[in-house]
Design a protein around this motif. Structure first.
Motif, PDB file in Angstrom:
ATOM      1  N   GLN A   1       1.205   3.696  -1.499  1.00 47.17           N
ATOM      2  CA  GLN A   1       1.815   2.683  -2.343  1.00 47.17           C
ATOM      3  C   GLN A   1       2.110   1.395  -1.573  1.00 47.17           C
ATOM      4  O   GLN A   1       1.815   0.286  -2.048  1.00 47.17           O
TER       5      GLN A   1
ATOM      6  N   GLU B   1       0.204  -2.226  -2.025  1.00 48.09           N
ATOM      7  CA  GLU B   1       0.868  -3.482  -2.375  1.00 48.09           C
ATOM      8  C   GLU B   1       0.527  -4.579  -1.369  1.00 48.09           C
ATOM      9  O   GLU B   1       0.355  -5.751  -1.752  1.00 48.09           O
TER      10      GLU B   1
ATOM     11  N   ARG C   1      -2.874  -5.800  -2.298  1.00 46.45           N
ATOM     12  CA  ARG C   1      -2.811  -6.566  -3.548  1.00 46.45           C
ATOM     13  C   ARG C   1      -2.314  -7.981  -3.297  1.00 46.45           C
ATOM     14  O   ARG C   1      -2.868  -8.960  -3.820  1.00 46.45           O
ATOM     15  N   ARG C   2      -1.272  -8.103  -2.484  1.00 48.80           N
ATOM     16  CA  ARG C   2      -0.680  -9.415  -2.235  1.00 48.80           C
ATOM     17  C   ARG C   2      -1.592 -10.304  -1.393  1.00 48.80           C
ATOM     18  O   ARG C   2      -1.465 -11.532  -1.430  1.00 48.80           O
TER      19      ARG C   2
END
Length: 215
Positions: free
Chosen positions: A33, A37, A40-41
């Motif tokens: 997770q 993230e 993704r960022r």
């Protein structure tokens, strides 16, 4: 280039614990997770030249390549034992990732070689001087407008965070992280817009995502 004379802290702290690094990270640090993230960022796009700094056993590299197969990915780590695992992991996934042995403060890449640099759970292994030297060399290898995205331990928030921090983290190498000084070190290294953009509590303390850009 030989790196035999240089000391580094292995990914799991000790070589004997290396086989436990991936399962422990998945369980205690929610690596799927938190690294998801981070990726993704970073907002990667096809053709981006990307460096996974301190790639360890290659889990983040494989995740990047799986989510963004059209990026040009390089990965670097000082630990040849971890790199051997990373190469096997990438080969099993069918990815041709360029893995190199080296240190963050002496990156074997040209100025402006990358659009994005990502790093997961590396900075807390470094002294303050090593952190700053590494961030300066990352700044060098990023193109103007390129960005750095770091996942690492961050400052505790609330009573439980502080209790976990006191219980688990004792070494001075963690001081900058726990004091919230990573964005300031990024700015000192020449980055702009440095900030802690996200954080989440884990079983081993609070993890934060830090981001900054080369002007």
């Amino acid at each position: 280039m030989s790196h035999a004379h240089r000391h580094f802290v292995p990914a799991a702290g000790f070589d004997l614990l290396l086989p436990l690094y991936d399962p422990l990270g998945k369980l205690a640090l929610r690596n799927e997770q938190t690294r998801g993230e981070l990726v993704r960022r970073a907002a990667l796009t096809a053709g981006d030249r990307v460096l996974d700094l301190g790639c360890g056993t290659g889990s983040l590299s494989v995740m990047i390549q799986r989510k963004h197969p059209a990026v040009q990915l390089s990965a670097l780590d000082p630990d040849e034992k971890a790199l051997a695992r990373a190469r096997r992991k990438a080969e099993q996934a069918g990815f041709a990732i360029r893995f190199e042995q080296g240190f963050g403060d002496a990156l074997p890449f040209a100025d402006g070689a990358f659009d994005r640099v990502l790093s997961s759970l590396v900075l807390h292994h470094l002294t303050s001087a090593e952190k700053l030297a590494t961030l300066r060399d990352v700044h060098r290898v990023l193109r103007p407008g390129g960005s750095l995205h770091v996942l690492d331990f961050g400052p505790p928030r609330g009573r439980l965070d502080r209790w976990l921090t006191h219980l688990i983290h004792h070494g001075h190498r963690m001081d900058d992280n726990l004091a919230g000084q990573i964005p300031e070190l990024m700015r000192e290294a020449g980055f702009e817009g440095a900030l802690e953009s996200a954080s989440v509590r884990t079983a081993l303390g609070r993890l934060s995502i830090f981001e900054a850009k080369r002007a």
